[in-house]
Enzyme design. Structure first.
Site, PDB file in Angstrom:
ATOM      1  N   LYS A  21      18.785  38.881  35.333  1.00  0.00           N
ATOM      2  CA  LYS A  21      19.452  37.782  34.623  1.00  0.00           C
ATOM      3  C   LYS A  21      20.290  36.934  35.585  1.00  0.00           C
ATOM      4  CE  LYS A  21      21.495  35.076  32.065  1.00  0.00           C
ATOM      5  NZ  LYS A  21      21.392  34.371  30.833  1.00  0.00           N
ATOM      6  N   CYS A  32      27.254  29.534  32.345  1.00  0.00           N
ATOM      7  CA  CYS A  32      26.262  30.465  32.897  1.00  0.00           C
ATOM      8  C   CYS A  32      25.974  30.158  34.359  1.00  0.00           C
ATOM      9  CB  CYS A  32      24.967  30.355  32.105  1.00  0.00           C
ATOM     10  SG  CYS A  32      25.252  30.404  30.332  1.00  0.00           S
TER      11      CYS A  32
HETATM   12  N1  SAJ Z   1      21.463  20.492  35.605  1.00  0.00           N
HETATM   13  C1  SAJ Z   1      21.279  19.533  36.589  1.00  0.00           C
HETATM   14  N2  SAJ Z   1      20.009  19.253  36.981  1.00  0.00           N
HETATM   15  C2  SAJ Z   1      18.924  19.871  36.462  1.00  0.00           C
HETATM   16  C3  SAJ Z   1      19.108  20.853  35.466  1.00  0.00           C
HETATM   17  C4  SAJ Z   1      20.391  21.143  35.066  1.00  0.00           C
HETATM   18  O1  SAJ Z   1      22.246  18.952  37.100  1.00  0.00           O
HETATM   19  O2  SAJ Z   1      17.802  19.534  36.868  1.00  0.00           O
HETATM   20  C5  SAJ Z   1      22.815  20.837  35.165  1.00  0.00           C
HETATM   21  C6  SAJ Z   1      23.065  20.582  33.693  1.00  0.00           C
HETATM   22  O3  SAJ Z   1      23.414  19.248  33.447  1.00  0.00           O
HETATM   23  C7  SAJ Z   1      24.186  21.544  33.407  1.00  0.00           C
HETATM   24  C8  SAJ Z   1      23.870  22.724  34.322  1.00  0.00           C
HETATM   25  O4  SAJ Z   1      22.996  22.227  35.310  1.00  0.00           O
HETATM   26  O5  SAJ Z   1      25.443  21.003  33.792  1.00  0.00           O
HETATM   27  C9  SAJ Z   1      23.227  23.893  33.634  1.00  0.00           C
HETATM   28  O6  SAJ Z   1      22.279  23.454  32.653  1.00  0.00           O
HETATM   29  P1  SAJ Z   1      20.889  24.170  32.399  1.00  0.00           P
HETATM   30  O7  SAJ Z   1      20.214  23.439  31.315  1.00  0.00           O
HETATM   31  O8  SAJ Z   1      20.165  24.338  33.663  1.00  0.00           O
HETATM   32  O9  SAJ Z   1      21.274  25.649  31.982  1.00  0.00           O
HETATM   33  P2  SAJ Z   1      22.285  26.299  30.902  1.00  0.00           P
HETATM   34  O10 SAJ Z   1      23.518  26.698  31.647  1.00  0.00           O
HETATM   35  O11 SAJ Z   1      22.459  25.475  29.700  1.00  0.00           O
HETATM   36  O12 SAJ Z   1      21.444  27.600  30.508  1.00  0.00           O
HETATM   37  C10 SAJ Z   1      21.058  28.491  31.535  1.00  0.00           C
HETATM   38  C11 SAJ Z   1      19.574  28.814  31.377  1.00  0.00           C
HETATM   39  N3  SAJ Z   1      19.111  29.513  32.575  1.00  0.00           N
HETATM   40  C12 SAJ Z   1      18.000  29.118  33.234  1.00  0.00           C
HETATM   41  O13 SAJ Z   1      17.354  28.154  32.919  1.00  0.00           O
HETATM   42  C13 SAJ Z   1      17.596  29.963  34.395  1.00  0.00           C
HETATM   43  C14 SAJ Z   1      19.348  29.645  30.124  1.00  0.00           C
HETATM   44  O14 SAJ Z   1      18.015  30.077  30.030  1.00  0.00           O
HETATM   45  C15 SAJ Z   1      20.275  30.867  30.142  1.00  0.00           C
HETATM   46  O15 SAJ Z   1      20.130  31.667  28.982  1.00  0.00           O
HETATM   47  C16 SAJ Z   1      21.689  30.362  30.192  1.00  0.00           C
HETATM   48  O16 SAJ Z   1      21.855  29.647  31.428  1.00  0.00           O
HETATM   49  C17 SAJ Z   1      22.640  31.540  30.128  1.00  0.00           C
HETATM   50  O17 SAJ Z   1      23.263  31.723  29.078  1.00  0.00           O
HETATM   51  O18 SAJ Z   1      22.721  32.296  31.097  1.00  0.00           O
END
Ligand code: SAJ
Length: 428
Positions: free
Chosen positions: A226, A280
């Site tokens: 995870k 996360c």
């Molecule tokens: N972000 C970027 N660029 C991207 C993708 C995301 O800047 O290309 C930023 C987002 O705006 C945000 C942050 O990253 O600020 C995180 O967003 P996210 O959509 O990547 O992830 P979370 O934090 O909403 O959810 C993640 C997910 N993990 C993965 O995709 C590996 C989710 O599946 C997990 O369950 C969750 O963390 C968790 O609870 O751990």
């Protein structure tokens, strides 16, 4: 029937479980509680916040998550989901409490410990205890030690021993905020048992509402898997953010660049933004760094790059504002990502807070998913929460911080006479 399904139905009869207690009714616990209730279990949802308990017991929800309101409403009105502040005897206990880090980036598992202390007196033979919270490696084993101390009358599981009174497993949540219900059902699950028998019991419960596959392993591997998933994403976002800085310096449009590079069959660069937020991805990599400080230069560098991004956006806005007299700045978005209301670790919020602190212009904040400004901004002079239309018509500078769907539809002609800083590349 696959091998594992065969094994599960032979090994364990999940429907013999009737009552499930879910501890922590946040972004993970509440959807899990709703999903279990919709599969016919009697679900006791536990949260320390009386406000959350009260809201849920009226069939409403305290967070913004598509379709969750309908699921919870149906569960509560059918009498299958009831919220309370204290756990009750159940067949299974699912722990979905926060696991933040402390000031020095050390993991804080005190909420897990508090949950274990609450359920320990209630445990009976054959009960299942599942940790869903993202946790440092070793936490599930620690749960066994805590429970062994608190309940010496019960035999706790051990890796090499099949026989135990209690089954304990780590089944890390993997759902994406904004798509939680779909992912809760469709995603594969990693099920890390203290013993193989524990994993089998836990998998049987998840099988009642998960369509994805169950991957059984030990608890330590599940914990690290995870953490690694989120660190992987963090490192890849850091690469995109680093590219955005290089592109600024070299006068190249980073969005065009990434689109072109991604035409290569083996390249898939993520999107740069104002930084990485949420509870996360900005947190979990630190659990790996804390466990192996000398072995994590890449993971640490990614954290550094992503954490530096809000400050760089702030400097860009400050420089733009310095060119105007009494500028009005429309700040579009406060949440940590699109189409949710979650402000935790939000880079957008940090940027707006810093603009307010440094008194850079009058700030018109637009955040369609909240009804009032968070306390850190509520009292600040020159900061108002307004509708999109009002902000756009008044602003000299439009700062796009979150790619909410409402912002994607903005008429580009309105933006033309204004200074636009689009940190998400939605208006290019
Ligand atoms: N972000 C970027 N660029 C991207 C993708 C995301 O800047 O290309 C930023 C987002 O705006 C945000 C942050 O990253 O600020 C995180 O967003 P996210 O959509 O990547 O992830 P979370 O934090 O909403 O959810 C993640 C997910 N993990 C993965 O995709 C590996 C989710 O599946 C997990 O369950 C969750 O963390 C968790 O609870 O751990």
């Amino acid at each position: 029937m696959t091998d594992i399904e065969d094994k599960l139905s032979a090994a364990f009869d999940a429907p013999s479980m009737k009552r499930i207690c879910v501890l922590g009714l946040g972004y993970v616990g509440l959807p899990v509680a709703g999903a279990l209730a919709s599969r016919g279990f009697d679900v006791i949802g536990v949260d320390v916040a009386q406000r959350i308990v009260d809201v849920i017991n009226t069939g409403k929800i305290h967070i913004v998550e598509p379709d969750l309101d309908m699921v919870v409403q149906a569960a509560v009105s059918a009498g299958r989901l009831r919220a309370t502040r204290t756990p009750e005897p159940s067949d299974a206990f699912i722990i979905a409490v926060p696991t933040p880090f402390a000031g020095d980036h050390q993991p804080d598992i005190s909420y897990v410990k508090a949950a274990i202390e609450m359920i320990a007196p209630l445990l009976g033979k054959s009960n299942l205890v599942i940790l869903e919270s993202t946790s440092p490696v070793g936490t599930t084993e620690q749960i066994c030690r805590w429970l062994a101390e608190l309940r010496p009358d019960l035999m706790m599981p051990e890796a090499e021993r099949e026989k135990a009174d209690i089954h304990i497993a780590h089944c890390p949540e993997r759902v994406l905020p904004g798509s939680v219900l779909r992912e809760l059902v469709d995603n594969d699950r990693i099920i890390g048992g203290i013993s193989p028998n524990c994993a089998t019991h836990a998998a049987a419960l998840y099988r009642t509402f998960v369509r994805g596959e169950m991957h059984l392993t030990n608890a330590r591997t599940a914990e690290l898997a995870k953490l690694v998933e989120n660190a992987y994403r963090d490192v890849n976002i850091a690469f995109a953010n680093e590219l955005s800085l290089i592109c600024d310096k070299l006068s190249v449009n980073v969005w065009d660049l990434i689109e072109l590079a991604n035409k290569h069959p083996r390249v898939n660069i993520l999107s740069p933004g104002p930084g990485v937020g949420g509870h996360c991805i900005a947190v979990d990599p630190w659990f790996i760094i804390a466990a192996a400080p000398q072995l994590t230069p890449v993971i640490r560098a990614a954290r550094f790059v992503n954490d530096s991004k809000p400050e760089l956006v702030f400097e860009k806005v400050k420089a733009a504002a310095a060119r105007l007299r009494s500028p009005i700045i429309a700040c579009l978005g406060l949440s940590y990502k699109a189409d949710i209301d979650d402000l935790r670790e939000s880079p957008a919020l940090h940027i707006v807070e810093e603009l307010a602190r440094e008194k850079i212009g009058d700030l018109l904040v637009v955040e369609p998913n909240i009804k009032q400004l968070p306390s850190s901004l509520g009292q600040a002079a020159g900061v108002k929460l307004v509708e999109l239309r009002e902000a756009l018509s008044a602003a000299d500078i439009v700062l796009l911080l979150v790619d909410h769907r409402q912002f994607k539809r903005v008429d580009r002609d309105i933006l033309k006479p204004k200074i636009t800083i689009d940190t998400r590349g939605i208006w290019r």
